[in-house]
Write an enzyme that holds these catalytic residues in place. Structure first.
Site, short mmCIF file in Angstrom:
data_model
loop_
_atom_site.label_atom_id
_atom_site.label_comp_id
_atom_site.label_asym_id
_atom_site.label_seq_id
_atom_site.Cartn_x
_atom_site.Cartn_y
_atom_site.Cartn_z
N TYR A 167 -5.24 57.95 -55.73
CA TYR A 167 -4.69 56.61 -55.57
C TYR A 167 -5.80 55.57 -55.65
O TYR A 167 -5.74 54.62 -56.44
CB TYR A 167 -3.95 56.49 -54.24
CG TYR A 167 -3.70 55.06 -53.83
CD1 TYR A 167 -2.91 54.22 -54.62
CD2 TYR A 167 -4.26 54.53 -52.66
CE1 TYR A 167 -2.69 52.90 -54.26
CE2 TYR A 167 -4.04 53.22 -52.29
CZ TYR A 167 -3.26 52.41 -53.09
OH TYR A 167 -3.05 51.10 -52.73
N LEU A 179 12.68 49.44 -58.79
CA LEU A 179 13.43 49.89 -57.61
C LEU A 179 13.35 51.40 -57.39
O LEU A 179 14.19 51.97 -56.70
CB LEU A 179 14.89 49.44 -57.67
CG LEU A 179 15.11 47.92 -57.64
CD1 LEU A 179 16.60 47.61 -57.63
CD2 LEU A 179 14.42 47.26 -56.46
N SER A 180 12.34 52.06 -57.95
CA SER A 180 12.10 53.45 -57.56
C SER A 180 11.61 53.50 -56.12
O SER A 180 11.79 54.50 -55.42
CB SER A 180 11.07 54.10 -58.49
OG SER A 180 9.81 53.45 -58.40
N PHE A 213 1.74 43.70 -58.28
CA PHE A 213 1.85 44.62 -57.14
C PHE A 213 2.43 45.98 -57.53
O PHE A 213 2.42 46.89 -56.70
CB PHE A 213 2.76 44.01 -56.06
CG PHE A 213 2.27 42.72 -55.51
CD1 PHE A 213 1.43 42.68 -54.42
CD2 PHE A 213 2.65 41.51 -56.09
CE1 PHE A 213 0.97 41.48 -53.91
CE2 PHE A 213 2.20 40.30 -55.60
CZ PHE A 213 1.36 40.28 -54.50
N ARG A 217 -9.48 50.42 -37.60
CA ARG A 217 -9.06 49.79 -38.85
C ARG A 217 -8.91 48.29 -38.67
O ARG A 217 -8.65 47.79 -37.59
CB ARG A 217 -7.72 50.40 -39.34
CG ARG A 217 -7.80 51.88 -39.69
CD ARG A 217 -8.66 52.12 -40.90
NE ARG A 217 -8.70 53.52 -41.31
CZ ARG A 217 -9.66 54.37 -40.96
NH1 ARG A 217 -10.66 53.97 -40.18
NH2 ARG A 217 -9.65 55.62 -41.39
N THR A 263 -6.94 47.58 -53.25
CA THR A 263 -6.92 48.34 -52.00
C THR A 263 -8.33 48.67 -51.54
O THR A 263 -9.25 48.85 -52.36
CB THR A 263 -6.14 49.65 -52.18
OG1 THR A 263 -6.29 50.46 -51.00
CG2 THR A 263 -6.65 50.46 -53.37
N ARG A 312 -11.16 63.32 -45.01
CA ARG A 312 -12.34 62.46 -44.94
C ARG A 312 -11.99 61.06 -44.46
O ARG A 312 -12.52 60.06 -44.94
CB ARG A 312 -13.03 62.42 -46.30
CG ARG A 312 -13.52 63.78 -46.77
CD ARG A 312 -14.05 63.74 -48.18
NE ARG A 312 -15.24 62.89 -48.29
CZ ARG A 312 -15.85 62.61 -49.43
NH1 ARG A 312 -15.37 63.11 -50.56
NH2 ARG A 312 -16.90 61.83 -49.46
N ASN A 329 1.44 55.64 -63.92
CA ASN A 329 2.08 54.41 -63.46
C ASN A 329 1.07 53.31 -63.17
O ASN A 329 1.18 52.20 -63.71
CB ASN A 329 2.90 54.69 -62.20
CG ASN A 329 3.67 53.48 -61.73
OD1 ASN A 329 4.70 53.13 -62.31
ND2 ASN A 329 3.18 52.81 -60.69
N ALA A 331 2.88 49.42 -58.22
CA ALA A 331 2.01 50.60 -58.17
C ALA A 331 2.57 51.59 -57.16
O ALA A 331 3.22 51.20 -56.19
CB ALA A 331 0.59 50.22 -57.78
#
Length: 329
Positions: free
Chosen positions: A144, A35-36, A76, A221, A120, A283, A95, A78
């Site tokens: 990331y 829960l951060s 999930f 996208r 990702t 970029r 993390n 991350a």
């Protein structure tokens, strides 16, 4: 076939929707989240909840001892803010990579051999060609993306050495609501919800980063509906486990420009959306579109929402939750 599944990061946007789909399919679901980020309110009814950190090895061992015979893990948990990762790379290595290492150790100790990793498109970096296939070069342009790629390499090693059966699912731009249930990214950084916040009056305008791309107007996208994304995760975790690490891109295979998204929000909401033109961001690739052929072939996945109707149900959720969820449980 029902089973018992652990969902790490299951109080966040995508994780909570996947957990909901698992519960609705008759599975026993345990959600783990520190829960951060994320919200306790997002954990679906019918799922057990453990508040803790995947980097805490003692905690992870207790979770696996307390819930014998997990049939699989959907991972999930991350940090995912590209900009933050550039100024705080150590946070992402600790993390995203360290946390996954602790998770894999706990799984190995408990004999759990099925993993779905929420990856990702950032692992690919600047694409040489589109649509992007899984064999494309992986050259992430930020910490990331690099942290997620490092996790993919760890999983490949775990599969070869210890018989883990794993599926990584790199996905592109996710949005939408799931039967009226949608959480927010925390903090929000995704285009569709940001534009919807302008329609709500929570933001004065939307920043458009560059209109000088080799496209009809702005960068393009590939948008995927969160319900389609959840279905892909369920198909992946049901695969027969074995010492294999399969990578399946998830996307619709077509793209929409920033301007097309903004115009769609104007039409759906009936609100003017002021734009602020800004320079390109570093970029940012001109076009990011996925080839999802492997997911179709190996998982039997067929997304059912391939256009910007995704905006309509997202707007319905935002309209009924003008401030999002404000509890952290």
């Amino acid at each position: 076939m029902s089973g018992k599944y652990l969902v790490t990061g299951g109080a966040g946007y995508v994780g909570s929707v996947v957990a909901q789909h698992l519960v609705e399919a008759g599975n026993e679901v345990v959600v783990l989240h520190n829960l951060s980020t994320g919200f306790r309110a997002g954990v679906p009814a019918g799922a057990s909840f453990y508040r803790g950190d995947i980097r805490d090895q003692d905690f992870m061992r207790k979770v696996f001892r307390g819930r014998l015979s997990f049939d699989g893990v959907l991972h999930f948990a991350a940090f995912s803010q590209v900009g933050e990762s550039v100024v705080k790379p150590e946070k992402y290595w600790d993390n995203n990579v360290g946390g996954t290492m602790a998770l894999l150790e706990a799984m190995r100790g408990a004999g759990v051999r099925r993993l779905v990793f929420s990856s990702t498109a950032a692992t690919y970096g600047e694409p040489e060609q589109v649509p992007i296939v899984e064999s494309a070069p992986t050259r992430p342009t930020n910490p990331y993306g690099a942290s997620k790629l490092a996790v993919d390499h760890m999983i490949t090693g775990e599969a070869a050495a210890h018989g883990l059966g794993a599926v990584s699912v790199p996905y592109f731009n996710v949005a939408g609501a799931n039967r009226g249930v949608r959480l927010v990214h925390d903090p929000e950084s995704h285009l569709i919800p940001l534009v919807l916040q302008v329609a709500q009056g929570r933001r004065e305008a939307i920043s458009v980063y560059g209109d000088d791309y080799p496209t009809p107007d702005t960068c393009v996208r590939d948008y995927i509906h969160v319900a389609d994304l959840a279905e892909a995760h369920l198909l992946a975790v049901r695969r027969r486990p074995g010492n294999e690490h399969l990578i399946c891109n998830l996307g619709n295979g077509n793209g929409f420009s920033v301007r097309e998204v903004v115009e769609t929000v104007r039409r759906v909401t009936g609100h003017p959306i002021p734009e602020i033109m800004a320079p390109r961001r570093g970029r940012d690739p001109a076009v990011l579109v996925a080839s999802a052929g492997t997911a179709r072939e190996k998982l039997g996945w067929n997304p059912s929402r391939a256009d910007l109707a995704i905006v309509s149900d997202a707007w319905e959720w935002h309209s009924s939750h003008p401030k999002g969820y404000d509890d952290r449980g």
